[in-house]
Design an enzyme around this catalytic site. Structure first.
Site, PDB file in Angstrom:
ATOM      1  N   CYS A 170      47.618  99.973  82.362  1.00 24.90           N
ATOM      2  CA  CYS A 170      47.258  98.599  82.007  1.00 24.90           C
ATOM      3  C   CYS A 170      46.309  98.541  80.816  1.00 24.90           C
ATOM      4  CB  CYS A 170      46.592  97.902  83.201  1.00 24.90           C
ATOM      5  SG  CYS A 170      47.684  97.724  84.617  1.00 24.90           S
ATOM      6  N   CYS A 174      36.710  92.325  81.282  1.00 28.00           N
ATOM      7  CA  CYS A 174      35.998  93.614  81.289  1.00 28.00           C
ATOM      8  C   CYS A 174      34.777  93.554  82.204  1.00 28.00           C
ATOM      9  CB  CYS A 174      35.564  93.987  79.868  1.00 28.00           C
ATOM     10  SG  CYS A 174      36.946  94.301  78.742  1.00 28.00           S
ATOM     11  N   CYS A 225      38.053  99.152  75.751  1.00 25.07           N
ATOM     12  CA  CYS A 225      37.532  98.661  74.482  1.00 25.07           C
ATOM     13  C   CYS A 225      36.002  98.625  74.485  1.00 25.07           C
ATOM     14  CB  CYS A 225      38.076  97.268  74.214  1.00 25.07           C
ATOM     15  SG  CYS A 225      37.592  96.075  75.482  1.00 25.07           S
ATOM     16  N   ASP A 235      43.010  99.523  80.754  1.00 22.91           N
ATOM     17  CA  ASP A 235      41.594  99.539  81.106  1.00 22.91           C
ATOM     18  C   ASP A 235      41.421 100.301  82.407  1.00 22.91           C
ATOM     19  OD1 ASP A 235      40.271  97.857  79.073  1.00 22.91           O
ATOM     20  OD2 ASP A 235      41.558  96.291  79.885  1.00 22.91           O
TER      21      ASP A 235
END
Length: 286
Positions: free
Chosen positions: A35, A106, A62, A37
């Site tokens: 996915c 996130c 990221c 992450d």
């Protein structure tokens, strides 16, 4: 290029508590490389106080994922497990000075990984991968996001659109087939919030009040606005009767025998009651 705050860039370039605790008391994982992450948290817990004495992370993602994980470790370290579990994704984003809407998921990962790590500790230390409870309705199959997770995100972050939900949960961010279902959930949650919102009480007019309410309202005006001024001249006033819009009072003290009693009654007492309660009020002397 995303518009990152200085705090985000600092934690991205200089992440804190990176790595893995050997013989950790709890290990929590969330996300997957497929996915895009993934996050792993390991914690060391004081068995007597249940305070998190150490916490480290490893992440694939990221700048927002790294920064969110880094600052989460600082926020959780030194807290008890119960205190740490109260950290929300909004707390993480706020601690970073904000995150782009498209990167809010996130901060959600950090919250979920911590929950999994605590669950791992309480289950004896075996690693726990964050996943939805059995029987949970999975709305987004691509990112394994449940209906409950979407509802929680809507409530916690005041989300209003499908795009908002995608930013915070990633639901709908791949094939998009679940966007219609997400919209239905939004409609349901938002309509419930509207229905459950406290209604503003309409202020009753004097004419709509019960006799008890009228007595209370008149006594309040007499006490707060009329008596203090009459007292200055050695006088006072008391309510003796109310009949519809007709209010009967008795002037007392110096006001009772004053030559200007009629003027006081109409020019001050009646005028004040009309201004405060109703223009239809008529005041009579008992």
């Amino acid at each position: 290029m995303w518009d990152y705050t200085e705090k985000v860039m600092d934690h991205f370039k200089n992440p804190r508590n990176v790595g893995e605790i050997q013989n950790a008391d709890g290990t929590g994982q969330v996300g997957s490389l497929v996915c895009g992450d993934a996050l792993k948290l390991t914690i060391k817990v004081n068995k007597e106080t249940e305070v998190i004495e150490d916490i480290k992370f490893q992440t694939f993602g990221c700048a927002s994922a790294i920064a969110s994980s880094s600052i989460l470790t600082e926020m959780a370290k030194g807290k008890t497990l119960e205190e740490a579990l109260k950290i929300t994704n909004r707390d993480i984003a706020d601690a970073l000075g904000s995150l782009p809407d498209e990167k809010m998921h996130c901060s959600v990962m950090g919250m979920e990984a911590l929950e999994a790590a605590v669950r791992s500790y309480r289950q004896g230390g075996e690693p726990v991968i964050f996943e939805q409870e059995p029987g949970t309705n999975i709305v987004c199959q691509c990112f394994n996001v449940s209906e409950q997770a979407i509802i929680q995100a809507i409530h916690n972050n005041n989300l209003k659109t499908v795009e908002d939900v995608t930013h915070f949960t990633k639901a709908g961010g791949a094939c998009g087939k679940c966007k219609g279902e997400i919209q239905k959930i939004l409609n349901k949650v938002l309509s419930c919030e509207i229905l459950s919102a406290p209604k503003e009480e309409k202020t009753k007019t004097y004419a709509d009040m019960t006799i008890v309410e009228k007595i209370k309202a008149v006594e309040e005006v007499l006490s707060n606005d009329i008596k203090p001024k009459l007292n200055l001249d050695g006088g006072s006033v008391e309510l003796t009767d109310i009949s519809g819009n007709v209010i009967t009072v008795k002037l007392l003290g110096m006001c009772g025998g004053c030559m200007n009693a009629a003027a006081t009654l109409k020019g001050f007492v009646e005028k004040t009651l009309r201004e405060k309660l109703s223009a239809d009020i008529e005041v009579k002397q008992a």
